[in-house]
Scaffold this motif. Structure first.
Motif, PDB file in Angstrom:
ATOM      1  N   MET A  18      17.818  30.616 -32.840  1.00  0.00           N
ATOM      2  CA  MET A  18      16.836  32.083 -32.221  1.00  0.00           C
ATOM      3  C   MET A  18      15.908  30.802 -31.634  1.00  0.00           C
ATOM      4  O   MET A  18      14.935  31.334 -31.943  1.00  0.00           O
ATOM      5  N   GLY A  19      15.164  30.204 -31.485  1.00  0.00           N
ATOM      6  CA  GLY A  19      14.589  29.645 -30.808  1.00  0.00           C
ATOM      7  C   GLY A  19      14.449  29.320 -29.430  1.00  0.00           C
ATOM      8  O   GLY A  19      13.390  28.154 -29.272  1.00  0.00           O
ATOM      9  N   ARG A  20      15.871  29.245 -28.818  1.00  0.00           N
ATOM     10  CA  ARG A  20      16.135  29.127 -27.366  1.00  0.00           C
ATOM     11  C   ARG A  20      15.944  30.126 -26.525  1.00  0.00           C
ATOM     12  O   ARG A  20      15.445  29.653 -25.236  1.00  0.00           O
ATOM     13  N   GLY A  21      14.972  30.926 -26.471  1.00  0.00           N
ATOM     14  CA  GLY A  21      14.113  31.973 -25.597  1.00  0.00           C
ATOM     15  C   GLY A  21      13.248  31.552 -24.691  1.00  0.00           C
ATOM     16  O   GLY A  21      13.750  30.940 -23.966  1.00  0.00           O
ATOM     17  N   ARG A  22      12.627  31.131 -25.110  1.00  0.00           N
ATOM     18  CA  ARG A  22      11.300  29.838 -24.181  1.00  0.00           C
ATOM     19  C   ARG A  22      11.491  28.657 -23.564  1.00  0.00           C
ATOM     20  O   ARG A  22      11.591  28.723 -22.452  1.00  0.00           O
ATOM     21  N   ALA A  23      12.593  27.783 -24.368  1.00  0.00           N
ATOM     22  CA  ALA A  23      12.843  26.540 -23.490  1.00  0.00           C
ATOM     23  C   ALA A  23      13.978  27.421 -22.447  1.00  0.00           C
ATOM     24  O   ALA A  23      13.945  26.806 -21.118  1.00  0.00           O
ATOM     25  N   LYS A  24      15.024  28.358 -22.140  1.00  0.00           N
ATOM     26  CA  LYS A  24      15.804  29.142 -21.607  1.00  0.00           C
ATOM     27  C   LYS A  24      15.379  29.217 -20.411  1.00  0.00           C
ATOM     28  O   LYS A  24      15.063  29.321 -18.859  1.00  0.00           O
ATOM     29  N   ALA A  25      13.709  30.055 -20.459  1.00  0.00           N
ATOM     30  CA  ALA A  25      12.918  30.267 -19.907  1.00  0.00           C
ATOM     31  C   ALA A  25      12.575  29.607 -19.098  1.00  0.00           C
ATOM     32  O   ALA A  25      11.985  29.654 -17.719  1.00  0.00           O
ATOM     33  N   LYS A  26      11.903  28.202 -19.110  1.00  0.00           N
ATOM     34  CA  LYS A  26      11.324  27.227 -18.470  1.00  0.00           C
ATOM     35  C   LYS A  26      11.947  27.338 -17.755  1.00  0.00           C
ATOM     36  O   LYS A  26      11.750  26.814 -17.050  1.00  0.00           O
ATOM     37  N   GLN A  27      13.581  26.155 -18.343  1.00  0.00           N
ATOM     38  CA  GLN A  27      14.492  25.983 -18.093  1.00  0.00           C
ATOM     39  C   GLN A  27      14.538  26.666 -16.546  1.00  0.00           C
ATOM     40  O   GLN A  27      14.911  26.032 -15.454  1.00  0.00           O
ATOM     41  N   THR A  28      14.736  27.806 -16.165  1.00  0.00           N
ATOM     42  CA  THR A  28      14.578  29.136 -15.387  1.00  0.00           C
ATOM     43  C   THR A  28      14.376  28.694 -14.253  1.00  0.00           C
ATOM     44  O   THR A  28      14.021  29.137 -13.078  1.00  0.00           O
ATOM     45  N   LYS A  29      12.440  28.728 -14.755  1.00  0.00           N
ATOM     46  CA  LYS A  29      11.360  29.401 -13.763  1.00  0.00           C
ATOM     47  C   LYS A  29      11.302  27.478 -13.261  1.00  0.00           C
ATOM     48  O   LYS A  29      11.363  27.473 -11.609  1.00  0.00           O
TER      49      LYS A  29
END
Length: 58
Positions: free
Chosen positions: A1-12
């Motif tokens: 559950m803490g992958r959302g921020r990392a995935k958002a940064k990778q997407t950005k």
């Protein structure tokens, strides 16, 4: 559950790389791919560290 921020940064970052308009220096890219340097001098490929035991190593 803490992958959302990392995935958002990778997407950005991926989106910035995909859609950014950068001036590409194709001449420099061609020199790099062909192995030529800017000053057209051969590199000194000698080892900076020579302990004198290279002949004895396998």
């Amino acid at each position: 559950m803490g992958r959302g921020r990392a995935k958002a940064k990778q997407t950005k970052v991926a989106r910035e790389l995909k859609y950014s308009t950068r001036n590409t220096d194709f001449d420099a890219l061609q020199r790099e791919l062909s192995g030529q340097s800017d000053d057209h001098q051969e590199e000194d490929r000698s080892d900076d560290y020579d302990d004198g035991y290279d002949d004895y190593r396998r």
